[in-house]
Design a protein around this motif. Structure first.
Motif, short mmCIF file in Angstrom:
data_model
loop_
_atom_site.label_atom_id
_atom_site.label_comp_id
_atom_site.label_asym_id
_atom_site.label_seq_id
_atom_site.Cartn_x
_atom_site.Cartn_y
_atom_site.Cartn_z
N ASP A 115 4.10 -10.23 -0.76
CA ASP A 115 3.67 -8.84 -0.78
C ASP A 115 3.07 -8.56 0.60
OD1 ASP A 115 2.95 -6.31 -1.75
OD2 ASP A 115 0.98 -7.04 -2.35
N PHE A 116 3.72 -7.71 1.39
CA PHE A 116 3.26 -7.44 2.75
C PHE A 116 2.21 -6.34 2.74
CE2 PHE A 116 7.51 -9.20 3.24
CZ PHE A 116 7.25 -10.24 4.12
N VAL A 117 1.17 -6.52 3.51
CA VAL A 117 0.10 -5.53 3.55
C VAL A 117 -0.24 -5.05 4.96
CG1 VAL A 117 -0.95 -6.29 1.39
CG2 VAL A 117 -1.66 -7.36 3.53
N GLU A 118 0.48 -5.53 5.97
CA GLU A 118 0.18 -5.08 7.32
C GLU A 118 0.76 -3.67 7.53
OE1 GLU A 118 3.93 -7.62 7.87
OE2 GLU A 118 2.07 -7.85 6.79
N PRO A 119 0.25 -2.91 8.50
CA PRO A 119 0.70 -1.52 8.72
C PRO A 119 2.20 -1.37 8.93
CG PRO A 119 -1.30 -1.95 9.97
CD PRO A 119 -0.85 -3.27 9.41
#
Length: 91
Positions: A61-65
């Protein structure tokens, strides 16, 4: 799919409802299978029911901008309307 690549995936859930009180939190669990509700997913990439060796699925699950994952949940106000009419007409 190519290992290490990011893909946009939309998962439509079964209808469900819950009343959340102030301070409640949500947890999102991502899984490659939903046994026993559905048959086992061996993550082999082979045709259903014909797999010999199960594979290992790695979910991220990617959370970077640059790659923001998100969970979109509808909110039904206490007055019983679905709230979409107000949301769509707001500036």
């Amino acid at each position: 799919m190519v290992p290490g690549e990011a893909y946009a995936i939309t998962i439509e859930l079964f209808p469900v409802a819950n009343l959340f009180c102030r301070g409640h939190r949500l947890r999102l669990d991502i899984s490659s299978s939903n046994f026993p509700h559905f048959d086992v997913n061996p993550s082999s990439g082979g045709p259903e029911g014909e797999w010999q060796q199960p594979g290992i699925a790695r979910n991220r699950d990617f959370v970077e901008p640059a790659r923001p994952s998100h969970l979109l949940l509808p909110v039904i106000p206490r007055n019983g309307t679905n709230g979409m009419e107000r949301e769509q007409s707001s500036p």
